[in-house]
Design a protein around this motif. Sequence first.
Motif, PDB file in Angstrom:
ATOM      1  N   ILE A  24    -149.062  57.464  87.142  1.00 16.07           N
ATOM      2  CA  ILE A  24    -147.669  57.935  86.659  1.00 16.07           C
ATOM      3  C   ILE A  24    -147.404  59.153  87.533  1.00 16.07           C
ATOM      4  O   ILE A  24    -146.384  59.049  88.381  1.00 16.07           O
ATOM      5  CB  ILE A  24    -147.474  58.181  85.268  1.00 16.07           C
ATOM      6  N   LEU A  25    -147.932  60.168  87.414  1.00 15.96           N
ATOM      7  CA  LEU A  25    -147.839  61.588  87.958  1.00 15.96           C
ATOM      8  C   LEU A  25    -148.499  61.426  89.567  1.00 15.96           C
ATOM      9  O   LEU A  25    -148.333  62.433  90.220  1.00 15.96           O
ATOM     10  CB  LEU A  25    -147.978  62.639  87.213  1.00 15.96           C
ATOM     11  N   ILE A  45    -141.483  66.555  94.220  1.00 22.38           N
ATOM     12  CA  ILE A  45    -140.111  66.006  93.645  1.00 22.38           C
ATOM     13  C   ILE A  45    -140.368  65.764  92.113  1.00 22.38           C
ATOM     14  O   ILE A  45    -139.462  65.952  91.643  1.00 22.38           O
ATOM     15  CB  ILE A  45    -139.960  64.710  94.378  1.00 22.38           C
ATOM     16  N   ASP A  46    -141.589  65.148  91.728  1.00 25.68           N
ATOM     17  CA  ASP A  46    -141.541  64.916  90.194  1.00 25.68           C
ATOM     18  C   ASP A  46    -141.556  66.221  89.561  1.00 25.68           C
ATOM     19  O   ASP A  46    -141.068  66.599  88.426  1.00 25.68           O
ATOM     20  CB  ASP A  46    -142.773  64.212  90.053  1.00 25.68           C
ATOM     21  N   GLY A  47    -142.346  67.280  90.019  1.00 24.91           N
ATOM     22  CA  GLY A  47    -142.437  68.396  89.691  1.00 24.91           C
ATOM     23  C   GLY A  47    -141.091  69.279  89.561  1.00 24.91           C
ATOM     24  O   GLY A  47    -141.067  69.890  88.446  1.00 24.91           O
ATOM     25  N   LEU A  48    -140.062  68.976  90.146  1.00 20.73           N
ATOM     26  CA  LEU A  48    -139.215  69.697  90.370  1.00 20.73           C
ATOM     27  C   LEU A  48    -138.364  69.116  88.998  1.00 20.73           C
ATOM     28  O   LEU A  48    -137.676  69.801  88.308  1.00 20.73           O
ATOM     29  CB  LEU A  48    -138.293  69.713  91.437  1.00 20.73           C
ATOM     30  N   GLY A 150    -146.555  58.516  91.477  1.00 16.95           N
ATOM     31  CA  GLY A 150    -146.907  59.563  92.343  1.00 16.95           C
ATOM     32  C   GLY A 150    -146.143  59.716  93.333  1.00 16.95           C
ATOM     33  O   GLY A 150    -146.202  60.310  94.329  1.00 16.95           O
ATOM     34  N   ASN A 151    -144.881  58.833  93.465  1.00 15.07           N
ATOM     35  CA  ASN A 151    -144.029  58.756  94.559  1.00 15.07           C
ATOM     36  C   ASN A 151    -142.526  58.876  94.115  1.00 15.07           C
ATOM     37  O   ASN A 151    -141.770  57.935  94.369  1.00 15.07           O
ATOM     38  CB  ASN A 151    -144.156  57.567  95.403  1.00 15.07           C
ATOM     39  N   GLY A 152    -142.248  59.507  93.026  1.00 11.14           N
ATOM     40  CA  GLY A 152    -140.914  59.658  92.482  1.00 11.14           C
ATOM     41  C   GLY A 152    -140.549  58.808  91.347  1.00 11.14           C
ATOM     42  O   GLY A 152    -139.499  58.975  90.777  1.00 11.14           O
ATOM     43  N   VAL A 157    -137.160  58.928  86.222  1.00  8.10           N
ATOM     44  CA  VAL A 157    -136.825  58.984  84.743  1.00  8.10           C
ATOM     45  C   VAL A 157    -136.491  60.499  84.369  1.00  8.10           C
ATOM     46  O   VAL A 157    -135.370  60.538  83.482  1.00  8.10           O
ATOM     47  CB  VAL A 157    -138.199  58.703  84.026  1.00  8.10           C
ATOM     48  N   CYS A 158    -136.848  61.641  85.060  1.00 12.22           N
ATOM     49  CA  CYS A 158    -136.301  62.824  84.756  1.00 12.22           C
ATOM     50  C   CYS A 158    -134.759  62.818  85.015  1.00 12.22           C
ATOM     51  O   CYS A 158    -134.049  63.485  84.081  1.00 12.22           O
ATOM     52  CB  CYS A 158    -136.878  64.041  85.546  1.00 12.22           C
TER      53      CYS A 158
END
Length: 167
Positions: A24-25, A45-48, A150-152, A157-158
Motif C-alpha cells: 500500500i505505502l 507523493i504519498d507522504g505529502l 507505493g506509486n501514488g 485516497v488522501c
Amino acid sequence: MPDTSTNSLDWSAIKVFAMDVDGILTDGTIYTHSDGTEAKRFSIIDGLGLARLREAGIILAWISGRHSDSTTVRAKELKIPHLVQGKLDKISGLRDLLAELELEPHQAVYMGDDVIDVDAIKHAGIGVTVPEAQEEALAAADYVTSKSGGNGAVREVCNHIYKAIPK
C-alpha cells in the motif's frame, strides 16, 4: 466488482485513515542487505498527502502485519500517531483503534491489499485497495485506486478525503 468511482462514497464522514504498509505505502518490495538490514521504497507523493491530511485534522494509522525498522523510521518522519506492527489480525487492530478514538466504522477508511486485510476493508466505512491486490481484497473493497501501491495510491485516497473536508 467494487465501485471505481467515488460518487457513491461519503468521504466527508472520514475522521481516520488507516492502512496496511507493504503493498500500500510501498510496492511490496523489501530489499534485504547482506548485513541483515532491510530497506523499503516509500513515495514522497504519498507522504505529502498524508502530511496534508494530518495537518487538516484527519487521524492517521498504519497497521502492518510485520515489524520493520524502515516502517518505524518513515512513520516517525511523517508523524504517524498510530503505528501498529506485527499485527496479522488487521480487523482487531482497526476495531481497537476506533474504540480508542471513540469513532464509528463509517468514519474510517481502511486501505489494504491482501487476505489479512479483507475483514478490515469490509469493516471500514470506505474500504480501499490497489489494482494489483489479491482477489479477496479486490472483491471486498468499495474503491480500487487507479494508482498502484507505493506509486501514488495512498495520495489518491488522501486527495479524496482532503477534498471532502469542510473548509
